[in-house]
Design a protein around this motif. Structure first.
Motif, PDB file in Angstrom:
ATOM      1  N   ARG A  90      50.870  58.640  13.527  1.00 38.76           N
ATOM      2  CA  ARG A  90      50.583  58.875  14.948  1.00 38.76           C
ATOM      3  C   ARG A  90      51.558  59.859  15.600  1.00 38.76           C
ATOM      4  O   ARG A  90      51.833  60.893  15.056  1.00 38.76           O
ATOM      5  N   ASN A 113      52.416  46.372  19.656  1.00 40.22           N
ATOM      6  CA  ASN A 113      51.370  47.401  19.639  1.00 40.22           C
ATOM      7  C   ASN A 113      50.238  46.950  20.552  1.00 40.22           C
ATOM      8  O   ASN A 113      50.287  45.848  21.117  1.00 40.22           O
ATOM      9  N   ASN A 114      49.233  47.785  20.692  1.00 44.10           N
ATOM     10  CA  ASN A 114      48.170  47.442  21.641  1.00 44.10           C
ATOM     11  C   ASN A 114      47.344  46.253  21.160  1.00 44.10           C
ATOM     12  O   ASN A 114      46.870  45.451  21.969  1.00 44.10           O
ATOM     13  N   ILE A 121      37.903  49.341  16.188  1.00 42.33           N
ATOM     14  CA  ILE A 121      38.651  50.529  16.593  1.00 42.33           C
ATOM     15  C   ILE A 121      39.156  51.297  15.382  1.00 42.33           C
ATOM     16  O   ILE A 121      39.517  52.439  15.460  1.00 42.33           O
ATOM     17  N   PHE A 170      40.842  46.652  13.374  1.00 41.85           N
ATOM     18  CA  PHE A 170      40.992  46.037  14.692  1.00 41.85           C
ATOM     19  C   PHE A 170      39.613  45.901  15.315  1.00 41.85           C
ATOM     20  O   PHE A 170      39.039  46.862  15.808  1.00 41.85           O
ATOM     21  N   SER A 175      37.067  54.363  21.866  1.00 40.83           N
ATOM     22  CA  SER A 175      38.126  55.304  21.486  1.00 40.83           C
ATOM     23  C   SER A 175      37.701  56.254  20.391  1.00 40.83           C
ATOM     24  O   SER A 175      38.101  57.405  20.365  1.00 40.83           O
ATOM     25  N   ASP A 215      40.906  47.403  28.163  1.00 38.78           N
ATOM     26  CA  ASP A 215      41.587  47.910  26.967  1.00 38.78           C
ATOM     27  C   ASP A 215      41.328  49.411  26.886  1.00 38.78           C
ATOM     28  O   ASP A 215      40.283  49.853  26.437  1.00 38.78           O
ATOM     29  N   LEU A 216      42.314  50.184  27.330  1.00 32.85           N
ATOM     30  CA  LEU A 216      42.149  51.644  27.419  1.00 32.85           C
ATOM     31  C   LEU A 216      42.392  52.360  26.095  1.00 32.85           C
ATOM     32  O   LEU A 216      41.969  53.497  25.906  1.00 32.85           O
ATOM     33  N   SER A 258      44.097  54.603  24.326  1.00 30.01           N
ATOM     34  CA  SER A 258      45.002  55.725  24.079  1.00 30.01           C
ATOM     35  C   SER A 258      46.203  55.835  25.013  1.00 30.01           C
ATOM     36  O   SER A 258      47.164  56.508  24.684  1.00 30.01           O
ATOM     37  N   SER A 312      48.202  51.805  23.980  1.00 31.18           N
ATOM     38  CA  SER A 312      49.203  52.027  22.928  1.00 31.18           C
ATOM     39  C   SER A 312      50.316  52.938  23.424  1.00 31.18           C
ATOM     40  O   SER A 312      50.098  53.797  24.284  1.00 31.18           O
ATOM     41  N   ASP A 331      51.897  54.903  21.128  1.00 33.79           N
ATOM     42  CA  ASP A 331      52.014  56.005  20.167  1.00 33.79           C
ATOM     43  C   ASP A 331      50.735  56.811  19.995  1.00 33.79           C
ATOM     44  O   ASP A 331      50.552  57.489  18.997  1.00 33.79           O
ATOM     45  N   LYS A 332      49.831  56.703  20.966  1.00 31.89           N
ATOM     46  CA  LYS A 332      48.662  57.586  20.943  1.00 31.89           C
ATOM     47  C   LYS A 332      48.931  58.715  21.951  1.00 31.89           C
ATOM     48  O   LYS A 332      49.912  59.416  21.825  1.00 31.89           O
ATOM     49  N   ALA A 378      53.961  50.903  20.232  1.00 33.91           N
ATOM     50  CA  ALA A 378      54.126  49.909  21.281  1.00 33.91           C
ATOM     51  C   ALA A 378      52.759  49.592  21.858  1.00 33.91           C
ATOM     52  O   ALA A 378      51.811  50.357  21.695  1.00 33.91           O
ATOM     53  N   GLY A 432      42.115  57.603  18.032  1.00 37.35           N
ATOM     54  CA  GLY A 432      41.502  56.711  19.008  1.00 37.35           C
ATOM     55  C   GLY A 432      41.544  57.298  20.395  1.00 37.35           C
ATOM     56  O   GLY A 432      41.853  56.619  21.367  1.00 37.35           O
TER      57      GLY A 432
HETATM   58  C1  LIG Z   1      43.940  52.058  19.176  1.00 37.85           C
HETATM   59  C2  LIG Z   1      43.267  50.987  19.958  1.00 37.85           C
HETATM   60  C3  LIG Z   1      43.676  49.653  19.834  1.00 37.85           C
HETATM   61  C4  LIG Z   1      44.770  49.241  18.890  1.00 37.85           C
HETATM   62  O1  LIG Z   1      46.000  49.756  19.298  1.00 37.85           O
HETATM   63  P1  LIG Z   1      47.296  49.662  18.347  1.00 37.85           P
HETATM   64  O2  LIG Z   1      48.405  50.187  19.197  1.00 37.85           O
HETATM   65  O3  LIG Z   1      46.989  50.501  17.162  1.00 37.85           O
HETATM   66  O4  LIG Z   1      47.467  48.240  18.004  1.00 37.85           O
HETATM   67  C5  LIG Z   1      43.052  48.711  20.605  1.00 37.85           C
HETATM   68  N1  LIG Z   1      42.050  49.045  21.452  1.00 37.85           N
HETATM   69  C6  LIG Z   1      41.628  50.319  21.601  1.00 37.85           C
HETATM   70  C7  LIG Z   1      40.518  50.616  22.570  1.00 37.85           C
HETATM   71  C8  LIG Z   1      42.223  51.343  20.861  1.00 37.85           C
HETATM   72  O5  LIG Z   1      41.823  52.606  21.002  1.00 37.85           O
END
Ligand SMILES: *Cc1c(COP(=O)(O)O)cnc(C)c1O
Length: 455
Positions: A94, A149-150, A177, A181, A225, A255-256, A258, A289, A291-292, A299, A387
């Motif tokens: 990432r 992480n997210n 995702i 996930f 994403s 849940d956004l 990025s 996240s 790190d996107k 995180a 994502g």
């Molecule tokens: C990437 C993503 C996640 C997971 O995030 P991580 O930081 O990789 O755990 C969850 N939900 C969405 C919508 C994502 O794009």
């Protein structure tokens, strides 16, 4: 040779340990570690003989010991040059970090830090304080917390706020995702019950409305994403979901993915929903996240209402998914770039997105010339990836090396297994290298690696 004789022909552990090649291969490893590695190698040679394979020669056994030793003692995680043109490449780690973020991580890693120590009061403090005020300033949220992480941010919030109750999700958003996930799986883990509404392509406000029961804890919106549903589609904007949720005394969670904090349309890209917009629309808690598109270390951030964030902080899972000090330091330094209005210059993922085509072309031409006559410069597209902004791309200039397809595959493999490894992409009998995703100082290493692979 009988199996017995083959066994007897094998060198002893001591003889192998006395061999200069074996002794130096240990590279400082303790003697008992090297002895263990020699024993393991002989063990596998014996099993091969038992399976009917011929006894290897002495030199072959030494080679096997060296190979096993390298495999165990050498680190397997190391830097790679990303010439794929995918800016946020999950498989390649990432987001690369800014100089300031790396310096901050190094500074807290040397020795001790005030991670959970209040220096004014001289007593125990909280690791959450280091990030919260920055996150509040940048997102406009009342409160915020950052975790591992997210995925763990979503898991923590659902566990703490929805418990055994129901959470409503549009059928088009109950998605995977990537990397396994899956929204339905995360919800099951948290104990909440998923109530899917609408159809894959169309979900209306009334679908949510009709699904609200006594058991409903929240409406969850999930950003698409890594895919896009196009054509005959309908989804409900976050502001309408928030209004409905609040009229009925329920929560609106978003849940956004990025973690975009800047306007992507300035770079000719589709609008990626920002954290600020989601919160302004009335979202109670937004998840994203680190790190996107935020461009920091791994995180997961939760931003939103104070009372809800406080409940997350107190939940037992918060401890299980907490961030470590180096990541907190790196994320703090990354967020500071946004506060100072310098993210486009300092945060590598944004520098890459914002890199003018002219600059990419300058790099491509310079490096292609240095590689030699086999390399030419062609038009192409870079992807944001990771994502965010599916199907969206930026115009770029690629270094192309043409050849017959077997040869191109070989060349790509030689580059991947070189030092440093270079990862590009293959398209129509050409190896393509995108200069956009290289760090400032990686050009000479790329040129040297390609020249070595071509030789
Ligand atoms: C990437 C993503 C996640 C997971 O995030 P991580 O930081 O990789 O755990 C969850 N939900 C969405 C919508 C994502 O794009």
């Amino acid at each position: 040779m009988t199996v017995e004789n083959a066994y007897r022909s094998l060198p002893s552990v001591d003889r192998l340990l006395a061999d200069d090649r074996v002794r130096t291969a240990g590279d400082g490893a303790a003697p008992e570690v090297l002895t263990g590695l020699v024993r393991e190698t002989l063990e596998s040679v014996r099993s091969a003989i038992a399976r009917g394979e011929p006894a290897p020669t002495y030199d072959q056994i030494v080679e096997a010991v060296l190979h096993h030793t390298r495999a165990v003692l050498r680190p397997s995680l190391w830097p790679v040059i990303n010439a794929t043109g995918v800016i946020i490449h999950t498989n390649l780690g990432r987001a690369p970090l800014s100089r300031e973020a790396i310096a901050a991580m190094e500074a807290v890693s040397h020795g001790y830090s005030n991670l959970e120590f209040d220096l004014d009061e001289g007593e125990r403090g909280s690791r959450h304080v280091h990030l919260e005020s920055l996150l509040r300033q940048i997102t406009g949220a009342e409160a915020a917390i950052a975790v591992n992480n997210n995925a763990s941010a979503v898991l923590l919030a659902l566990s703490a706020l929805a418990g055994e109750r129901e959470v409503i999700v549009s059928r088009g958003q109950a998605v995977e995702i990537g990397g396994g996930f899956r929204i339905p799986d995360v919800m099951r883990q948290s104990g909440t019950r998923l109530v899917e509404v609408g159809t894959t392509n169309r979900t209306y406000l009334r679908d949510y409305e009709q699904a609200i029961t006594e058991e409903t804890a929240a409406i969850l919106r999930v950003h698409a994403s890594n895919f896009r549903i196009i054509g005959f589609t309908e989804s409900v904007p976050p502001a309408d979901l928030a209004r409905l949720a609040h009229e009925r005394g329920r929560l609106m969670l978003d849940d956004l993915g990025s973690g975009c904090l800047l306007d992507t349309t300035r770079f000719g890209l589709a609008p990626e929903p920002t954290v600020q917009d989601s919160l302004a629309a009335g979202t109670d808690l937004a998840f994203f996240s680190g790190d996107k598109l935020l461009g920091g270390p791994q995180a997961g951030i939760v931003a939103g209402r104070r009372e809800l964030v406080d409940r997350l902080k107190r939940h037992p899972l918060a401890r299980a998914v907490r961030m470590d000090k180096a990541s907190i330091a790196g994320l703090t330094a990354t967020l500071a770039h946004y506060l100072k209005g310098e993210a486009l210059e300092k945060v590598p993922v944004w520098r890459m997105i914002a890199m003018p085509l002219k600059e990419v072309e300058r790099r491509a031409r310079r490096w292609a010339r240095a590689i030699g006559p086999r390399a030419r410069v062609v038009d192409g597209r870079s992807m944001v990836g990771g994502g965010s902004l599916p199907e969206e791309s930026l115009p770029t200039k690629l270094i192309a090396i043409d050849g017959e397809s077997g040869w191109v595959t070989q060349l790509a493999r030689r580059l991947r297994t070189g030092d440093p490894p270079v990862v590009g992409r293959i398209e129509k009998d050409a190896l393509l290298l995108d200069p956009r995703t290289l760090g400032r100082e990686e050009g000479p290493a790329l040129v040297a690696a390609v020249k070595a692979a071509l030789d």
